[in-house]
Enzyme design. Sequence first.
Site, PDB file in Angstrom:
ATOM      1  NE  ARG A  62      -2.366  -1.774   2.954  1.00 13.76           N
ATOM      2  CZ  ARG A  62      -2.134  -3.120   3.465  1.00 13.76           C
ATOM      3  NH1 ARG A  62      -2.353  -4.147   2.298  1.00 13.76           N
ATOM      4  NH2 ARG A  62      -1.188  -3.575   4.274  1.00 13.76           N
ATOM      5  CD  GLU A  99       3.287 -13.228  16.776  1.00 13.84           C
ATOM      6  OE1 GLU A  99       2.807 -12.658  16.153  1.00 13.84           O
ATOM      7  OE2 GLU A  99       2.821 -13.844  17.659  1.00 13.84           O
TER       8      GLU A  99
HETATM    9  P1  AMP Z   1       5.591  -4.203  10.263  1.00 17.81           P
HETATM   10  O1  AMP Z   1       6.986  -4.455   9.642  1.00 17.81           O
HETATM   11  O2  AMP Z   1       4.916  -4.663  11.345  1.00 17.81           O
HETATM   12  O3  AMP Z   1       5.728  -2.423  10.730  1.00 17.81           O
HETATM   13  O4  AMP Z   1       4.452  -4.299   9.270  1.00 17.81           O
HETATM   14  C1  AMP Z   1       3.967  -3.203   8.415  1.00 17.81           C
HETATM   15  C2  AMP Z   1       3.475  -4.009   7.225  1.00 17.81           C
HETATM   16  O5  AMP Z   1       2.434  -4.546   7.352  1.00 17.81           O
HETATM   17  C3  AMP Z   1       3.058  -2.670   6.287  1.00 17.81           C
HETATM   18  O6  AMP Z   1       3.315  -2.792   5.004  1.00 17.81           O
HETATM   19  C4  AMP Z   1       1.525  -2.741   6.535  1.00 17.81           C
HETATM   20  O7  AMP Z   1       0.782  -2.379   5.265  1.00 17.81           O
HETATM   21  C5  AMP Z   1       1.164  -3.981   7.078  1.00 17.81           C
HETATM   22  N1  AMP Z   1       0.154  -4.119   8.340  1.00 17.81           N
HETATM   23  C6  AMP Z   1       0.760  -4.404   9.469  1.00 17.81           C
HETATM   24  N2  AMP Z   1      -0.328  -4.420  10.460  1.00 17.81           N
HETATM   25  C7  AMP Z   1      -1.329  -4.003   9.854  1.00 17.81           C
HETATM   26  C8  AMP Z   1      -2.788  -3.724  10.417  1.00 17.81           C
HETATM   27  N3  AMP Z   1      -3.062  -3.938  11.299  1.00 17.81           N
HETATM   28  N4  AMP Z   1      -3.563  -3.270   9.146  1.00 17.81           N
HETATM   29  C9  AMP Z   1      -3.134  -3.127   8.105  1.00 17.81           C
HETATM   30  N5  AMP Z   1      -1.794  -3.276   7.576  1.00 17.81           N
HETATM   31  C10 AMP Z   1      -1.033  -3.755   8.492  1.00 17.81           C
END
Ligand code: AMP
Length: 174
Positions: A62, A99
Amino acid sequence: MNDTQRLRAAIRDVADFPKPGVVFKDITPLLQDPELLQLSCDLLAEPFRDRQVSLVLGVESRGFIFGPPVALALGAGFQIARKPGKLPWDTIAESYELEYGKGQIEIHRDAVQPGQRVLLLDDVIATGGTAAAAARLATRMGAEVVGCAFLIELDFLGGRQKLGNLEVHSVLCY
Ligand code: AMP
């Protein structure tokens, strides 16, 4: 309603997607509304307007939606950071902890040039692993990461800490 309240109201929470316990922030209703789409891009770009950003690096998937309009608003180019195996040409990769197991993100070897001023962009920062890995890719190529912009920060997950001293701008905090 003020601007951020209107954005909040257009984000749909989807429980237990893509797996139990996760509340997914679905931005598709927001994208449907031209005013809210414009507002999102304006607010993402806002703090970086006078910062000589030369490249917006959008994170799959996105980050590819907001990336080009934000890049154009800043007079910058656009490049993509993708999940493994999606880019057709030579790539460099960075791993991050998930995780369970490891995630990886890649850019084309020539996506970021030394000395470029890069703004990292995604819709959501959750644990921050993806954004931190993408920032390392840009840094490895000799670029300067001016900052990171997210529409949504899930601040209870502490993702911002993974970005160390980088400037982090999020339009909405949860
Ligand atoms: P992170 O590496 O955990 O910060 O995850 C980031 C990526 O996962 C981003 O590209 C987000 O679009 C997606 N993402 C993680 N958690 C969510 C959530 N609760 N809702 C939507 N997209 C998420």
